[in-house]
Design a protein around this motif. Sequence first.
Motif, PDB file in Angstrom:
ATOM      1  N   LEU A 139      60.014  13.603  18.021  1.00  0.00           N
ATOM      2  CA  LEU A 139      60.845  12.408  18.411  1.00  0.00           C
ATOM      3  C   LEU A 139      60.850  12.173  19.862  1.00  0.00           C
ATOM      4  N   ILE A 140      61.276  13.208  20.702  1.00  0.00           N
ATOM      5  CA  ILE A 140      61.653  12.871  22.039  1.00  0.00           C
ATOM      6  C   ILE A 140      60.228  12.259  22.682  1.00  0.00           C
ATOM      7  N   GLU A 141      59.252  12.764  22.648  1.00  0.00           N
ATOM      8  CA  GLU A 141      58.000  12.426  23.437  1.00  0.00           C
ATOM      9  C   GLU A 141      57.509  10.923  22.768  1.00  0.00           C
ATOM     10  N   THR A 142      57.543  10.724  21.581  1.00  0.00           N
ATOM     11  CA  THR A 142      57.436   9.371  20.785  1.00  0.00           C
ATOM     12  C   THR A 142      58.358   8.404  21.385  1.00  0.00           C
ATOM     13  N   PHE A 143      59.591   8.353  21.288  1.00  0.00           N
ATOM     14  CA  PHE A 143      60.796   7.584  22.046  1.00  0.00           C
ATOM     15  C   PHE A 143      60.355   7.288  23.262  1.00  0.00           C
ATOM     16  N   PHE A 144      60.055   8.386  24.180  1.00  0.00           N
ATOM     17  CA  PHE A 144      59.642   8.352  25.531  1.00  0.00           C
ATOM     18  C   PHE A 144      58.480   7.326  25.702  1.00  0.00           C
ATOM     19  N   THR A 145      57.617   7.498  25.010  1.00  0.00           N
ATOM     20  CA  THR A 145      56.317   6.746  24.924  1.00  0.00           C
ATOM     21  C   THR A 145      56.584   5.201  24.516  1.00  0.00           C
ATOM     22  N   LEU A 146      57.482   4.925  23.609  1.00  0.00           N
ATOM     23  CA  LEU A 146      57.773   3.662  23.154  1.00  0.00           C
ATOM     24  C   LEU A 146      58.780   3.010  24.315  1.00  0.00           C
ATOM     25  N   TYR A 147      59.587   3.710  24.886  1.00  0.00           N
ATOM     26  CA  TYR A 147      60.551   3.362  26.144  1.00  0.00           C
ATOM     27  C   TYR A 147      59.421   2.865  27.268  1.00  0.00           C
ATOM     28  N   MET A 148      58.489   3.668  27.541  1.00  0.00           N
ATOM     29  CA  MET A 148      57.536   3.289  28.867  1.00  0.00           C
ATOM     30  C   MET A 148      56.975   1.870  28.379  1.00  0.00           C
ATOM     31  N   MET A 149      56.607   1.677  27.009  1.00  0.00           N
ATOM     32  CA  MET A 149      56.009   0.737  26.631  1.00  0.00           C
ATOM     33  C   MET A 149      56.686  -0.635  26.927  1.00  0.00           C
ATOM     34  N   LEU A 150      57.892  -0.392  26.359  1.00  0.00           N
ATOM     35  CA  LEU A 150      59.116  -1.459  26.321  1.00  0.00           C
ATOM     36  C   LEU A 150      59.539  -1.850  27.645  1.00  0.00           C
ATOM     37  N   LEU A 151      59.463  -0.924  28.601  1.00  0.00           N
ATOM     38  CA  LEU A 151      59.848  -1.011  29.872  1.00  0.00           C
ATOM     39  C   LEU A 151      59.108  -2.304  30.761  1.00  0.00           C
ATOM     40  N   ASN A 152      57.831  -2.359  30.041  1.00  0.00           N
ATOM     41  CA  ASN A 152      56.954  -3.477  30.930  1.00  0.00           C
ATOM     42  C   ASN A 152      57.464  -4.873  30.474  1.00  0.00           C
ATOM     43  N   ILE A 153      58.402  -5.345  29.518  1.00  0.00           N
ATOM     44  CA  ILE A 153      58.870  -6.282  29.235  1.00  0.00           C
ATOM     45  C   ILE A 153      60.027  -6.824  30.411  1.00  0.00           C
ATOM     46  N   PRO A 154      61.140  -6.155  30.664  1.00  0.00           N
ATOM     47  CA  PRO A 154      61.815  -6.568  31.743  1.00  0.00           C
ATOM     48  C   PRO A 154      61.271  -6.588  32.899  1.00  0.00           C
ATOM     49  N   ILE A 155      60.104  -5.889  33.297  1.00  0.00           N
ATOM     50  CA  ILE A 155      59.437  -5.726  34.454  1.00  0.00           C
ATOM     51  C   ILE A 155      58.528  -7.007  34.637  1.00  0.00           C
ATOM     52  N   PHE A 156      58.158  -7.539  33.485  1.00  0.00           N
ATOM     53  CA  PHE A 156      57.339  -8.434  33.465  1.00  0.00           C
ATOM     54  C   PHE A 156      58.181  -9.768  33.454  1.00  0.00           C
ATOM     55  N   THR A 157      59.354  -9.828  33.218  1.00  0.00           N
ATOM     56  CA  THR A 157      60.347 -10.851  33.072  1.00  0.00           C
ATOM     57  C   THR A 157      60.746 -11.102  34.453  1.00  0.00           C
ATOM     58  N   GLY A 158      61.010  -9.985  35.378  1.00  0.00           N
ATOM     59  CA  GLY A 158      61.380  -9.937  36.709  1.00  0.00           C
ATOM     60  C   GLY A 158      60.330 -10.548  37.354  1.00  0.00           C
ATOM     61  N   MET A 159      59.020 -10.214  37.138  1.00  0.00           N
ATOM     62  CA  MET A 159      58.016 -10.873  38.064  1.00  0.00           C
ATOM     63  C   MET A 159      57.865 -12.413  37.811  1.00  0.00           C
ATOM     64  N   VAL A 160      58.094 -12.866  36.502  1.00  0.00           N
ATOM     65  CA  VAL A 160      58.104 -14.273  36.245  1.00  0.00           C
ATOM     66  C   VAL A 160      59.306 -14.843  37.004  1.00  0.00           C
ATOM     67  N   LEU A 161      60.463 -14.120  37.030  1.00  0.00           N
ATOM     68  CA  LEU A 161      61.635 -14.765  37.463  1.00  0.00           C
ATOM     69  C   LEU A 161      61.455 -15.070  39.092  1.00  0.00           C
ATOM     70  N   LEU A 162      60.858 -13.862  39.619  1.00  0.00           N
ATOM     71  CA  LEU A 162      60.569 -13.663  41.056  1.00  0.00           C
ATOM     72  C   LEU A 162      59.552 -15.002  41.616  1.00  0.00           C
ATOM     73  N   ASN A 163      58.548 -15.102  40.615  1.00  0.00           N
ATOM     74  CA  ASN A 163      57.380 -16.133  40.913  1.00  0.00           C
ATOM     75  C   ASN A 163      58.116 -17.608  40.690  1.00  0.00           C
ATOM     76  N   THR A 164      59.075 -17.711  39.918  1.00  0.00           N
ATOM     77  CA  THR A 164      59.761 -18.921  39.760  1.00  0.00           C
ATOM     78  C   THR A 164      60.685 -19.228  40.951  1.00  0.00           C
ATOM     79  N   HIS A 165      61.159 -18.279  41.298  1.00  0.00           N
ATOM     80  CA  HIS A 165      62.125 -18.407  42.327  1.00  0.00           C
ATOM     81  C   HIS A 165      61.517 -18.710  43.745  1.00  0.00           C
ATOM     82  N   LEU A 166      60.401 -18.057  43.833  1.00  0.00           N
ATOM     83  CA  LEU A 166      59.843 -18.176  45.267  1.00  0.00           C
ATOM     84  C   LEU A 166      58.892 -19.230  45.260  1.00  0.00           C
ATOM     85  N   ASN A 167      58.209 -19.630  44.260  1.00  0.00           N
ATOM     86  CA  ASN A 167      57.117 -20.612  44.136  1.00  0.00           C
ATOM     87  C   ASN A 167      57.370 -21.810  43.406  1.00  0.00           C
TER      88      ASN A 167
END
Length: 110
Positions: free
Chosen positions: A77-105
Amino acid sequence: MTKWFHRLEEFDSANRFGIKTAFITFLGMLLLMVSYFSTRADFIFVIGFAFTFIVVIINVIVAMSVFINLLIRSNRLIETFFTLYMMLLNIPIFTGMVLLNTHLNGKIIL
């Protein structure tokens, strides 16, 4: 840092693949963002859009594989939830990149 990599070797193959996919996805997004900010070229903008579409499909397939692995091997369970967490962590990182791009550009990626 090396302790984490040794721990990764003990992970199941589906979880290892999921973590590697999440890491490669993050590096790809970061590389595209940096190259777009440095050149402001429209073709990188289009490549980023296509990359996002392809990566979403790949990540959904890998996440389903990891989730199926969780159902089959419920003792990891722990390693599988860690894997899913790492994969889902890309969503807010990508959202931050989009917001940064929108703000700067002023140009919205999606």
